[in-house]
Design an enzyme around this catalytic site. Structure first.
Site, short mmCIF file in Angstrom:
data_model
loop_
_atom_site.label_atom_id
_atom_site.label_comp_id
_atom_site.label_asym_id
_atom_site.label_seq_id
_atom_site.Cartn_x
_atom_site.Cartn_y
_atom_site.Cartn_z
N GLU A 251 0.79 -1.23 0.00
CA GLU A 251 0.00 0.00 0.00
C GLU A 251 0.83 1.29 0.00
O GLU A 251 0.50 2.24 0.70
CB GLU A 251 -0.93 0.01 1.23
CG GLU A 251 -1.89 -1.16 1.23
CD GLU A 251 -2.70 -1.26 2.51
OE1 GLU A 251 -3.88 -1.57 2.42
OE2 GLU A 251 -2.14 -1.05 3.60
C1 NGO Z 1 -3.99 -4.73 4.84
C2 NGO Z 1 -3.02 -3.63 5.16
C3 NGO Z 1 -2.78 -3.48 6.67
C4 NGO Z 1 -4.10 -3.51 7.43
C5 NGO Z 1 -4.83 -4.80 7.09
C6 NGO Z 1 -6.15 -4.88 7.82
C7 NGO Z 1 -1.90 -5.40 4.34
C8 NGO Z 1 -0.83 -6.26 3.86
N1 NGO Z 1 -1.82 -4.08 4.50
O1 NGO Z 1 -3.09 -5.85 4.73
O2 NGO Z 1 -2.11 -2.26 6.92
O3 NGO Z 1 -3.84 -3.48 8.81
O4 NGO Z 1 -5.06 -4.91 5.71
O5 NGO Z 1 -6.87 -6.03 7.53
#
Ligand code: NGO
Length: 481
Positions: free
Chosen positions: A293
């Site tokens: 992200e």
């Molecule tokens: C995503 C995000 C995390 C969140 C999570 C919550 C990934 C790999 N990045 O997973 O920052 O905490 O969802 O479900």
């Protein structure tokens, strides 16, 4: 009746009769973690002395055939005694977890209980389907201290997990002391989601966790999440931010808004200094660099950043693990592990499919099967729903090798993100009853089914009760029809 073993072993034959542990039972076993673990567990719940003696009826040995592999074992119980064999200490340790589940549920009790202590006669030959069987704990959104992490390890051990991934850094907090950069924790660890005080591990704390895990044959994989999810680091050292401005600590639950200064060489000096301390602290082969992200970083900058950062980790002797977004980076070193986390119901990202076709190992954590922070259903008080709700059956009914055709799947991991979780009991609520099913996905042969699993899962609630695990989710599946 068949014993309720989770994960189901590779082969199990049940014979008539049982061996009974008595106050006179003695142990003959090599000095190793498996032996220490077993005798401590048995003594605690039975109150028996279990002295060492060469004629002991409880025998552990390292003379198992090499074909059993690194974690395989052979367990034979007849009315005269118990014989556990493996080729490695790790194999013995996994076998001890099976032996533990052959005993009555009260063996999980923290204090002595009355007997009898029968162990049914069986012949078991076992080895795991996957070598990577992980659990992940996010200690960044909410901090969990050494005791809580040890308890989390204790939850994973009976189900034969062998990887503890610790998500140590995120926007809301930096949780590991770095001596060369003390403000990361002096300032960057004082926040969390919401109003609480945050917290962090000293290096001695971290070493204690690593040792506790190692004694249970679990490898700690530390994650330093980069180049996004870095607000706490930038608030501690503003020069790490693209504009060098102090953006302040963050206590919300958003993702994807922060990014390191990917064009400044001082950023890489910082990362090198961090890895220099983290690498020896977590002596396992892996360092997780996050990579998820990074929405503020262009694809080009992201690739350049990763291309420059991965060798810094490799230079400290580590194999890099990263979330699946890193698949888009050209020229990833062979052996780089990519962690699939997007929901399985979405089409596979083309870059990931491509990386898989080049043979890069995949760890499977599809959010709609493996994310332990998803709510069970709409009435679950804790957890998130961005990947949908995740019932007990859905966390069990999936095949890690079916998602990316032809991929080299090395295993699975069950992440527990903690935006909404604040206490160890909250963690238990999300772990149980889903964790055992994920363990079976990771360990047992692909031919397994819900109908055979469900009665075993129900039987395990007695073990959780005996262990004092009170906050597990009373999901409808656990009730007899
Ligand atoms: C995503 C995000 C995390 C969140 C999570 C919550 C990934 C790999 N990045 O997973 O920052 O905490 O969802 O479900």
């Amino acid at each position: 009746m068949n014993p309720s073993l989770i994960p189901a072993p590779h082969t199990l034959v049940v014979h008539d009769g049982a061996f009974e542990l008595t106050p006179r039972t003695a142990v003959h076993a090599p000095e190793c973690h498996a032996t220490g673990f077993l005798t401590a567990l048995l003594r605690r719940a039975t109150g028996y002395a279990l002295p060492a003696a060469s004629e002991g009826a409880l025998r552990l040995s390292l003379d198992g055939p090499e074909e059993l592999g690194r974690e395989g074992y052979r367990l034979d119980v007849d009315t005269e005694g118990v014989r556990l064999r493996a080729h490695t200490e790790e194999g013995l340790f996994r076998g001890v977890q099976t032996l533990r589940q052959l005993l009555p549920a009260r063996i999980e009790s923290p204090r002595p209980c009355p007997g009898p202590w029968p162990i049914p006669c069986v012949s078991i030959t076992d080895a795991p389907r996957f070598r990577w069987r992980g659990v992940m704990l996010d200690v960044a959104r909410h901090f969990f201290d050494v005791e809580a992490v040890k308890r989390f390890i204790d939850r994973a051990v009976p189900y034969k997990f062998n990887i503890l991934h610790l998500h140590l850094t995120d926007d809301q907090g930096w949780r590991l002391r770095i001596e060369s950069h003390p403000r990361l924790t002096e300032h960057g660890a004082t926040s969390q989601v919401g109003e609480g005080p945050g917290g962090h591990f000293t290096q001695a704390d971290f070493a204690e966790i690593v040792a506790y895990a190692a004694a249970r044959h679990m490898t700690v994989v530390p994650e330093i999440d980069l180049p996004g999810h870095t607000q706490a680091a930038m608030a501690s050292y503003p020069h790490l931010a693209p504009d060098g401005a102090d953006t302040g600590l963050y206590r919300g639950m958003k993702v994807g808004f922060s990014q390191l200064a990917v064009h400044k060489s001082t950023t890489y000096d910082f990362l090198d200094a961090v890895f220099a301390e983290v690498a020896p602290l977590a002596p396992g082969p892996y360092l997780h660099l996050g990579g998820d992200e990074a929405h503020q970083t262009s694809a080009e900058d992201y690739a350049a950043f990763m291309t420059r950062t991965i060798p810094l980790a490799a230079g400290r002797g580590k194999t890099v693990v990263a979330w699946q977004e890193a698949a888009a980076v050209p020229g990833l070193p062979e052996g780089t592990h990519l962690q699939y986390w997007r929901p399985a119901r979405e089409p596979v990202a083309p870059a990931l499919a491509d990386a898989a076709s080049r043979g890069l190992p995949l760890i499977m954590s599809p959010a709609d099967h493996a994310y332990l922070d998803m709510k069970y259903d709409d009435s679950t008080p804790l957890g998130l729903t961005w990947a949908g709700t995740l019932g007990v059956r859905q966390s069990y009914d999936w095949d890690p090798e079916a998602l990316v055709p032809g991929a080299r799947v090395v295993g699975i991991e069950a992440p527990l993100w903690t935006e909404t979780l604040t206490t160890p009991d909250d963690l238990d609520h999300m772990l149980y009853p889903r964790l055992p099913g994920l363990a079976e996905v990771a360990w047992s042969p692909a031919a397994r089914d819900w109908a055979s699993y469900l009665p075993r899962l129900r039987a395990h609630t007695l073990r959780w009760d005996a262990a004092g695990i009170t906050s597990y989710h009373r999901s409808p599946e656990l009730r007899e029809d």
